[in-house]
Motif scaffolding. Structure first.
Motif, PDB file in Angstrom:
ATOM      1  N   TYR A  18       6.597  23.854   0.675  1.00 18.54           N
ATOM      2  CA  TYR A  18       6.229  22.915   0.021  1.00 18.54           C
ATOM      3  C   TYR A  18       7.101  21.506   0.690  1.00 18.54           C
ATOM      4  N   ALA A  19       6.429  20.372   0.826  1.00 17.73           N
ATOM      5  CA  ALA A  19       7.235  19.037   1.186  1.00 17.73           C
ATOM      6  C   ALA A  19       6.177  17.864   0.610  1.00 17.73           C
ATOM      7  N   ASN A  20       6.851  16.731   0.441  1.00 18.00           N
ATOM      8  CA  ASN A  20       6.281  15.691  -0.102  1.00 18.00           C
ATOM      9  C   ASN A  20       6.460  14.474   0.897  1.00 18.00           C
ATOM     10  N   LEU A  21       5.485  13.811   1.428  1.00 22.21           N
ATOM     11  CA  LEU A  21       5.606  12.672   2.245  1.00 22.21           C
ATOM     12  C   LEU A  21       5.149  11.442   1.630  1.00 22.21           C
ATOM     13  N   TYR A  22       5.898  10.282   1.600  1.00 23.41           N
ATOM     14  CA  TYR A  22       5.589   9.189   0.985  1.00 23.41           C
ATOM     15  C   TYR A  22       5.848   7.914   1.748  1.00 23.41           C
ATOM     16  N   ILE A  23       4.607   7.095   1.832  1.00 21.34           N
ATOM     17  CA  ILE A  23       4.716   6.117   2.706  1.00 21.34           C
ATOM     18  C   ILE A  23       4.294   4.904   1.912  1.00 21.34           C
ATOM     19  N   CYS A  24       5.018   3.789   2.297  1.00 22.27           N
ATOM     20  CA  CYS A  24       4.823   2.448   1.597  1.00 22.27           C
ATOM     21  C   CYS A  24       4.660   1.575   2.669  1.00 22.27           C
ATOM     22  N   SER A  25       3.726   0.639   2.811  1.00 23.11           N
ATOM     23  CA  SER A  25       3.696  -0.475   3.753  1.00 23.11           C
ATOM     24  C   SER A  25       2.829  -1.432   3.430  1.00 23.11           C
ATOM     25  N   CYS A  26       2.996  -2.896   4.133  1.00 22.86           N
ATOM     26  CA  CYS A  26       2.290  -3.938   3.905  1.00 22.86           C
ATOM     27  C   CYS A  26       1.430  -4.185   5.288  1.00 22.86           C
ATOM     28  N   LYS A  27       1.306  -3.062   6.135  1.00 22.68           N
ATOM     29  CA  LYS A  27       0.576  -3.084   7.359  1.00 22.68           C
ATOM     30  C   LYS A  27      -0.547  -2.153   7.134  1.00 22.68           C
ATOM     31  N   TYR A  54       0.725  -1.313   0.034  1.00 21.96           N
ATOM     32  CA  TYR A  54       0.045   0.000   0.024  1.00 21.96           C
ATOM     33  C   TYR A  54       0.918   1.303  -0.050  1.00 21.96           C
ATOM     34  N   LYS A  55       0.609   2.047  -0.977  1.00 18.83           N
ATOM     35  CA  LYS A  55       1.477   3.415  -1.097  1.00 18.83           C
ATOM     36  C   LYS A  55       0.499   4.478  -0.852  1.00 18.83           C
ATOM     37  N   CYS A  56       0.850   5.700  -0.240  1.00 17.70           N
ATOM     38  CA  CYS A  56       0.362   6.964  -0.348  1.00 17.70           C
ATOM     39  C   CYS A  56       1.257   7.956  -0.318  1.00 17.70           C
ATOM     40  N   SER A  57       0.829   9.011  -0.886  1.00 17.90           N
ATOM     41  CA  SER A  57       1.814  10.192  -1.087  1.00 17.90           C
ATOM     42  C   SER A  57       0.893  11.517  -0.476  1.00 17.90           C
ATOM     43  N   PHE A  58       1.701  12.222   0.173  1.00 18.98           N
ATOM     44  CA  PHE A  58       0.947  13.475   0.825  1.00 18.98           C
ATOM     45  C   PHE A  58       1.701  14.713   0.392  1.00 18.98           C
TER      46      PHE A  58
END
Length: 134
Positions: A95-104, A24-28
């Motif tokens: 501006y900033a970009n936060l990216y999270i990638c997880s299998c949880k 699961y991937k999500c970008s902020f």
């Protein structure tokens, strides 16, 4: 890929069916000034605690570097057992970009809450909610 309903808080969950694993991937996109690695470490710690992740190593670079390369800002990566998160900042552009990638399993609203708790006057655009089956 699963259907995404923008009217509902999207809860991301692990699915391991017939040997398939979902990542699961999500970008902020964060619209605020973040110019300190200390602020980023606090945000990472809050996200790790809220999502009950298991942290391992981290890496960060503040720009310009001591030898004068790069623009202005911070790049940081936090690894955890469940995968990783990374942030790049451009304080001169607020501006900033936060990216999270997880299998949880996690709810992107929990991450937004952590961001709002850490930074005043921040505007967030959550995007690229994606599930990849491997």
């Amino acid at each position: 890929m699963t259907d995404f309903d923008p009217k509902k808080p999207w809860t991301i969950s692990i699915k391991d069916i017939d040997g398939d694993l979902s990542i699961y991937k999500c970008s902020f996109d964060l619209f605020c000034i973040i110019d300190s690695i200390i602020e980023i470490r606090k945000l990472f710690k809050e996200i790790i605690k809220k999502l009950e992740l298991t942290p391992h190593g981290d890496f960060s670079v503040e720009f310009p570097t001591p030898w004068g390369t790069g623009g202005v800002g911070v790049t940081a990566i936090q690894s955890f057992t469940e995968s990783y998160m990374a942030i790049d900042t451009w304080p001169e552009r607020a501006y900033a970009n936060l990216y999270i990638c997880s299998c949880k399993e996690f709810n992107y609203k929990d991450i937004e809450d952590c961001i709002f708790n850490q930074f005043e006057n921040v505007r967030i655009k959550t995007q690229n909610l994606e599930i990849v089956r491997i």
